[in-house]
Design an enzyme around this catalytic site. Structure first.
Site, PDB file in Angstrom:
ATOM      1  N   HIS A 284     -10.199  48.284 -40.940  1.00  0.00           N
ATOM      2  CA  HIS A 284      -9.829  47.641 -41.604  1.00  0.00           C
ATOM      3  C   HIS A 284     -10.067  47.892 -43.035  1.00  0.00           C
ATOM      4  O   HIS A 284      -9.319  47.606 -44.173  1.00  0.00           O
ATOM      5  CB  HIS A 284     -10.358  45.958 -41.616  1.00  0.00           C
ATOM      6  CG  HIS A 284      -9.638  45.049 -42.462  1.00  0.00           C
ATOM      7  ND1 HIS A 284      -8.433  44.694 -42.513  1.00  0.00           N
ATOM      8  CD2 HIS A 284     -10.408  44.241 -43.339  1.00  0.00           C
ATOM      9  CE1 HIS A 284      -8.334  43.742 -43.058  1.00  0.00           C
ATOM     10  NE2 HIS A 284      -9.343  43.466 -44.033  1.00  0.00           N
TER      11      HIS A 284
ATOM     12  N   ASP B  45      -5.788  42.909 -46.970  1.00  0.00           N
ATOM     13  CA  ASP B  45      -6.372  41.898 -46.336  1.00  0.00           C
ATOM     14  C   ASP B  45      -5.595  40.501 -46.831  1.00  0.00           C
ATOM     15  O   ASP B  45      -4.513  40.337 -46.940  1.00  0.00           O
ATOM     16  CB  ASP B  45      -8.024  41.853 -46.757  1.00  0.00           C
ATOM     17  CG  ASP B  45      -8.735  40.742 -45.892  1.00  0.00           C
ATOM     18  OD1 ASP B  45      -8.931  40.838 -44.682  1.00  0.00           O
ATOM     19  OD2 ASP B  45      -9.272  39.830 -46.563  1.00  0.00           O
TER      20      ASP B  45
END
Length: 339
Positions: free
Chosen positions: A310, A120
């Site tokens: 994610h 991220d």
């Protein structure tokens, strides 16, 4: 027998350390293989909304392979300082500042060269840290976050969303100051984490939409998350209750300052050291097509992918770890330390 993830709180495999980096106090996890010998040092950089413990499934693998592991809470998170903006400048939450703090921590630990891993926002950090400190970084890997080269021209987030990346609209919401109005207590932080990590309401309500942001009206409705629950969830709630969520969202207020500082890297767009990128094929924001042109700037790139969202680090840890292990072994780092 699969390796067990690092526990929140005391865990014999790691130590909780604090140090001052460029005038601010950082908390970090430090792991050293049994016997104290290690073949190299790996820094693991988390993103949002995460903590150093976001790497809890990867740290045991790397220790088992004979690496020293360093996983800091980044600026504004957990046990690390969260300077207020204003009066402090927003670039304290920028990528160059993070890169410089990583370099300072490596220096304090006596690591002349390090391997960097990120997820991220941490992925953005490690790509840039390799450019800001090329003498320090020997290898880079990123989970979910593709490499993007520095740009001469500034593009606002609003223009980006109107154009090719509508799924980045959530970043406008996160930067706006609205999220803090609904995520402002221990209970709302708990519901926020349940929702961000996949918990749903009784009628399928979600707490996050890439095209909108955090859906405050759904936070009270969401139930348990399969990815973040129990004592790990309790740890996240406790750590985020230290400073509140505002300081972590400052990372989404740095687009202009990150671009300004990136201008010094326009002649360093290519990263020639060995790199690994692991794509999460179901990532709803960092979609596979965003990594299409990475090879242009990364001549030593290895690619991997996992069928995950994610949150690949914790959703598919065995698959992620297998890719990291294979890549590190291919770079000459055997399974276990020979020291």
């Amino acid at each position: 027998m699969p390796l067990q993830p690092i526990e929140p709180g005391p865990d014999p495999r790691i130590q909780h350390e604090t140090t001052v980096l460029n005038s601010f106090t950082y908390h970090y996890l430090l792991g050293v293989p049994p016997g104290g010998n290690f073949k190299a040092t790996i820094f693991l950089i988390h993103g949002w909304p995460d903590l150093s413990l976001g790497w809890r499934y990867q740290i045991p693998l790397l220790l088992d392979m004979g690496f020293r592991v360093v996983a800091p809470d980044m600026m504004g998170y957990g046990g690390t300082d969260a300077p207020k903006v204003p009066p402090n400048p927003i670039n304290l939450y920028g990528i160059k500042r993070a890169s410089d703090d990583i370099a300072e921590l490596a220096k304090q630990l006596g690591a002349e060269r390090i391997i960097l891993g990120g997820h991220d926002w941490g992925g953005f950090v490690v790509w840039r840290a390799a450019q800001w400190h090329p003498e320090l970084v020997s290898h880079v890997f990123a989970i979910c976050t593709p490499y993007t080269a520095p740009h001469e021209q500034y593009t606002s987030l609003e223009d980006l969303v109107k154009g090719a990346l509508p799924q980045f609209a959530y970043q406008i919401h996160l930067a706006s100051g609205e999220v803090e109005k609904s995520v402002n207590s221990e209970e709302s932080i708990r519901q926020f984490f349940k929702g961000l990590y996949g918990g749903r309401g009784p009628n399928g309500e979600t707490a996050f939409d890439p095209n909108q942001g955090v859906l405050a009206e759904n936070l009270p409705k969401v139930g348990e998350s399969r990815l973040l629950h129990g004592k790990v969830l309790d740890h996240y709630v406790k750590e985020y209750s230290r400073h509140g969520i505002h300081s972590t969202l400052n990372w989404y207020r740095t687009r202009k300052t990150n671009w300004e500082e990136d201008l010094a890297l326009l002649d360093r767009k290519t990263i020639s050291i060995p790199t690994l990128f692991v794509q999460a094929t179901y990532d709803s924001v960092l979609k596979p097509e965003l990594s299409r042109n990475m090879d242009t700037y990364l001549p030593n790139l290895t690619r991997g992918e996992v069928a995950a969202t994610h949150w690949a680090l914790t959703q598919k840890p065995d698959e992620v770890n297998a890719i990291i292990r294979k890549w590190l072994e291919g770079q000459g780092f055997g399974t276990r330390s020979s020291l």
